[in-house]
Write a protein that holds these residues in place. Structure first.
Motif, PDB file in Angstrom:
ATOM      1  N   PRO A 156       0.815  -1.222   0.000  1.00  0.00           N
ATOM      2  CA  PRO A 156       0.000   0.000   0.000  1.00  0.00           C
ATOM      3  C   PRO A 156       0.847   1.270   0.000  1.00  0.00           C
ATOM      4  CG  PRO A 156      -0.076  -1.051   2.154  1.00  0.00           C
ATOM      5  CD  PRO A 156       0.659  -1.984   1.242  1.00  0.00           C
ATOM      6  N   ARG A 157       2.157   1.124   0.018  1.00  0.00           N
ATOM      7  CA  ARG A 157       3.034   2.297  -0.089  1.00  0.00           C
ATOM      8  C   ARG A 157       3.117   2.804  -1.525  1.00  0.00           C
ATOM      9  NH1 ARG A 157       5.813  -1.106   3.623  1.00  0.00           N
ATOM     10  NH2 ARG A 157       5.676  -0.249   5.714  1.00  0.00           N
ATOM     11  N   ASN A 158       2.376   2.144  -2.454  1.00  0.00           N
ATOM     12  CA  ASN A 158       2.333   2.635  -3.831  1.00  0.00           C
ATOM     13  C   ASN A 158       1.484   3.910  -3.872  1.00  0.00           C
ATOM     14  OD1 ASN A 158      -0.509   2.106  -5.065  1.00  0.00           O
ATOM     15  ND2 ASN A 158      -0.040   0.184  -4.016  1.00  0.00           N
ATOM     16  N   GLU A 159       1.457   4.554  -4.996  1.00  0.00           N
ATOM     17  CA  GLU A 159       0.797   5.860  -5.120  1.00  0.00           C
ATOM     18  C   GLU A 159      -0.712   5.829  -4.906  1.00  0.00           C
ATOM     19  OE1 GLU A 159       2.329   8.844  -5.285  1.00  0.00           O
ATOM     20  OE2 GLU A 159       4.138   7.640  -5.019  1.00  0.00           O
ATOM     21  N   THR A 160      -1.342   4.660  -4.966  1.00  0.00           N
ATOM     22  CA  THR A 160      -2.786   4.584  -4.716  1.00  0.00           C
ATOM     23  C   THR A 160      -3.110   4.432  -3.237  1.00  0.00           C
ATOM     24  OG1 THR A 160      -2.979   2.165  -4.855  1.00  0.00           O
ATOM     25  CG2 THR A 160      -3.105   3.416  -6.941  1.00  0.00           C
ATOM     26  N   GLY A 161      -2.131   3.986  -2.446  1.00  0.00           N
ATOM     27  CA  GLY A 161      -2.366   3.741  -1.036  1.00  0.00           C
ATOM     28  C   GLY A 161      -3.140   2.461  -0.760  1.00  0.00           C
ATOM     29  N   VAL A 162      -3.329   1.616  -1.779  1.00  0.00           N
ATOM     30  CA  VAL A 162      -4.129   0.399  -1.650  1.00  0.00           C
ATOM     31  C   VAL A 162      -3.225  -0.830  -1.672  1.00  0.00           C
ATOM     32  CG1 VAL A 162      -5.909  -1.027  -2.760  1.00  0.00           C
ATOM     33  CG2 VAL A 162      -6.132   1.466  -2.740  1.00  0.00           C
ATOM     34  N   LEU A 163      -3.497  -1.786  -0.788  1.00  0.00           N
ATOM     35  CA  LEU A 163      -2.853  -3.091  -0.837  1.00  0.00           C
ATOM     36  C   LEU A 163      -3.583  -3.900  -1.907  1.00  0.00           C
ATOM     37  CD1 LEU A 163      -0.990  -5.367   0.271  1.00  0.00           C
ATOM     38  CD2 LEU A 163      -2.819  -5.892   1.907  1.00  0.00           C
ATOM     39  N   PHE A 164      -2.866  -4.230  -2.985  1.00  0.00           N
ATOM     40  CA  PHE A 164      -3.425  -5.072  -4.033  1.00  0.00           C
ATOM     41  C   PHE A 164      -2.864  -6.476  -3.878  1.00  0.00           C
ATOM     42  CE2 PHE A 164      -3.785  -0.921  -6.181  1.00  0.00           C
ATOM     43  CZ  PHE A 164      -5.106  -0.981  -6.609  1.00  0.00           C
ATOM     44  N   GLN A 165      -3.736  -7.462  -3.934  1.00  0.00           N
ATOM     45  CA  GLN A 165      -3.333  -8.856  -3.996  1.00  0.00           C
ATOM     46  C   GLN A 165      -3.533  -9.288  -5.442  1.00  0.00           C
ATOM     47  OE1 GLN A 165      -6.007 -11.649  -2.107  1.00  0.00           O
ATOM     48  NE2 GLN A 165      -4.398 -13.174  -1.864  1.00  0.00           N
ATOM     49  N   LEU A 166      -2.482  -9.794  -6.066  1.00  0.00           N
ATOM     50  CA  LEU A 166      -2.577 -10.344  -7.410  1.00  0.00           C
ATOM     51  C   LEU A 166      -2.742 -11.850  -7.256  1.00  0.00           C
ATOM     52  CD1 LEU A 166       0.449  -8.452  -9.003  1.00  0.00           C
ATOM     53  CD2 LEU A 166      -1.957  -7.722  -8.940  1.00  0.00           C
ATOM     54  N   MET A 167      -3.720 -12.419  -7.916  1.00  0.00           N
ATOM     55  CA  MET A 167      -4.006 -13.846  -7.768  1.00  0.00           C
ATOM     56  C   MET A 167      -4.186 -14.477  -9.133  1.00  0.00           C
ATOM     57  SD  MET A 167      -5.439 -16.333  -5.352  1.00  0.00           S
ATOM     58  CE  MET A 167      -6.063 -15.314  -4.069  1.00  0.00           C
ATOM     59  N   GLU A 168      -3.351 -15.469  -9.425  1.00  0.00           N
ATOM     60  CA  GLU A 168      -3.528 -16.278 -10.636  1.00  0.00           C
ATOM     61  C   GLU A 168      -3.899 -17.683 -10.197  1.00  0.00           C
ATOM     62  OE1 GLU A 168      -1.161 -18.131 -14.483  1.00  0.00           O
ATOM     63  OE2 GLU A 168      -0.157 -16.597 -13.288  1.00  0.00           O
ATOM     64  N   TYR A 169      -5.094 -18.096 -10.539  1.00  0.00           N
ATOM     65  CA  TYR A 169      -5.506 -19.461 -10.252  1.00  0.00           C
ATOM     66  C   TYR A 169      -4.813 -20.361 -11.261  1.00  0.00           C
ATOM     67  CZ  TYR A 169      -9.049 -17.299  -7.326  1.00  0.00           C
ATOM     68  OH  TYR A 169      -9.686 -16.573  -6.357  1.00  0.00           O
ATOM     69  N   THR A 170      -4.051 -21.332 -10.773  1.00  0.00           N
ATOM     70  CA  THR A 170      -3.212 -22.140 -11.654  1.00  0.00           C
ATOM     71  C   THR A 170      -3.680 -23.571 -11.783  1.00  0.00           C
ATOM     72  OG1 THR A 170      -1.748 -22.596  -9.789  1.00  0.00           O
ATOM     73  CG2 THR A 170      -1.162 -20.751 -11.225  1.00  0.00           C
ATOM     74  N   GLY A 171      -4.725 -23.933 -11.128  1.00  0.00           N
ATOM     75  CA  GLY A 171      -5.190 -25.307 -11.199  1.00  0.00           C
ATOM     76  C   GLY A 171      -6.598 -25.412 -10.676  1.00  0.00           C
ATOM     77  N   ALA A 172      -6.913 -26.563 -10.228  1.00  0.00           N
ATOM     78  CA  ALA A 172      -8.255 -26.828  -9.718  1.00  0.00           C
ATOM     79  C   ALA A 172      -8.351 -26.327  -8.277  1.00  0.00           C
ATOM     80  CB  ALA A 172      -8.562 -28.309  -9.817  1.00  0.00           C
ATOM     81  N   PHE A 173      -8.450 -25.033  -8.127  1.00  0.00           N
ATOM     82  CA  PHE A 173      -8.492 -24.390  -6.810  1.00  0.00           C
ATOM     83  C   PHE A 173      -9.606 -24.964  -5.937  1.00  0.00           C
ATOM     84  CE2 PHE A 173     -10.068 -21.012  -4.006  1.00  0.00           C
ATOM     85  CZ  PHE A 173      -8.911 -20.681  -3.319  1.00  0.00           C
ATOM     86  N   THR A 174     -10.701 -25.294  -6.535  1.00  0.00           N
ATOM     87  CA  THR A 174     -11.865 -25.727  -5.759  1.00  0.00           C
ATOM     88  C   THR A 174     -11.852 -27.220  -5.427  1.00  0.00           C
ATOM     89  OG1 THR A 174     -13.114 -25.960  -7.810  1.00  0.00           O
ATOM     90  CG2 THR A 174     -13.341 -23.877  -6.610  1.00  0.00           C
ATOM     91  N   ASP A 175     -10.925 -28.004  -5.997  1.00  0.00           N
ATOM     92  CA  ASP A 175     -10.881 -29.437  -5.700  1.00  0.00           C
ATOM     93  C   ASP A 175     -10.678 -29.666  -4.211  1.00  0.00           C
ATOM     94  OD1 ASP A 175     -11.187 -29.954  -8.364  1.00  0.00           O
ATOM     95  OD2 ASP A 175      -9.175 -30.759  -8.681  1.00  0.00           O
ATOM     96  N   GLY A 176     -11.511 -30.508  -3.630  1.00  0.00           N
ATOM     97  CA  GLY A 176     -11.389 -30.842  -2.219  1.00  0.00           C
ATOM     98  C   GLY A 176     -11.945 -29.788  -1.282  1.00  0.00           C
ATOM     99  N   ARG A 177     -12.542 -28.743  -1.822  1.00  0.00           N
ATOM    100  CA  ARG A 177     -13.128 -27.697  -0.988  1.00  0.00           C
ATOM    101  C   ARG A 177     -14.632 -27.854  -0.973  1.00  0.00           C
ATOM    102  NH1 ARG A 177      -9.347 -23.319  -0.043  1.00  0.00           N
ATOM    103  NH2 ARG A 177      -7.490 -23.659  -1.257  1.00  0.00           N
ATOM    104  N   GLU A 178     -15.275 -27.179  -0.051  1.00  0.00           N
ATOM    105  CA  GLU A 178     -16.714 -27.319   0.121  1.00  0.00           C
ATOM    106  C   GLU A 178     -17.527 -26.494  -0.864  1.00  0.00           C
ATOM    107  OE1 GLU A 178     -18.060 -26.879   4.121  1.00  0.00           O
ATOM    108  OE2 GLU A 178     -16.331 -27.936   4.930  1.00  0.00           O
ATOM    109  N   PHE A 179     -16.892 -25.789  -1.774  1.00  0.00           N
ATOM    110  CA  PHE A 179     -17.604 -24.966  -2.746  1.00  0.00           C
ATOM    111  C   PHE A 179     -17.152 -25.362  -4.147  1.00  0.00           C
ATOM    112  CE2 PHE A 179     -14.043 -22.767  -0.822  1.00  0.00           C
ATOM    113  CZ  PHE A 179     -13.251 -22.440  -1.900  1.00  0.00           C
ATOM    114  N   ASP A 180     -17.974 -25.054  -5.122  1.00  0.00           N
ATOM    115  CA  ASP A 180     -17.651 -25.434  -6.487  1.00  0.00           C
ATOM    116  C   ASP A 180     -17.248 -24.213  -7.318  1.00  0.00           C
ATOM    117  OD1 ASP A 180     -19.996 -24.071  -7.186  1.00  0.00           O
ATOM    118  OD2 ASP A 180     -21.168 -25.895  -7.287  1.00  0.00           O
TER     119      ASP A 180
END
Length: 159
Positions: free
Chosen positions: A120-144
């Motif tokens: 968040p020390r960037n010029e926007t003041g916002v903490l950005f999380q960059l997320m690339e889903y690389t596989g079957a993120f939902t496998d084995g989880r309770e949601f589809d």
């Protein structure tokens, strides 16, 4: 990299709260539908809410007595914590940011996704999380995938 060459979309807005149970009625009154309620290694609880067909809000609540989240709440109180951007190619986005002098931190790869953060020390003041889903993120989880991902699927190049 031309930023138009890789696909990026807002995945969700993360809101830090002392208690999900106390904050949830606000989101329910706004018409949000709970999609996911999970805990990460006894560190924090994260709960996703879908709002309409293309928006999501995440409430994050500390579970551990001391964590990044308890420190954040002690300093700032409840409120906006981060904006997560789903990206089709995290390396290209990191390179693009570096090209304008913005560094990413805390890059990690997990089973199903890779993430990095823009301080968040960037010029926007916002903490950005960059997320690339690389596989079957939902496998084995309770949601589809249909209920979890925007438009029912993870982002791909060219979208």
């Amino acid at each position: 990299m031309d930023p138009n060459e890789t696909s990026i979309r807002v995945d969700h807005v993360g809101v830090a709260v002392e208690s999900v149970d106390e904050a949830e009625p606000v989101l329910t009154a706004l018409g949000c539908e709970k999609v996911v309620d999970d805990t990460v290694e006894d560190r924090f609880r994260w709960v996703y809410y879908r709002l309409g067909g293309a928006s999501r809000i995440e409430l994050i609540e500390p579970v551990a007595e001391e964590s990044f989240l308890t420190e954040y709440l002690d300093r700032h109180g409840p409120g906006l914590h981060h904006v997560t951007l789903e990206v089709a190619d995290i390396d290209a986005v990191i390179d693009s940011l570096g090209g304008v002098g913005v560094d990413t931190i805390d890059r990690q790869s997990y089973e199903g996704w890779t993430e990095a953060f823009v301080s968040p020390r960037n010029e926007t003041g916002v903490l950005f999380q960059l997320m690339e889903y690389t596989g079957a993120f939902t496998d084995g989880r309770e949601f589809d995938e249909e209920s979890f991902f925007m438009r029912g699927r993870r982002l791909s190049a060219g979208e």
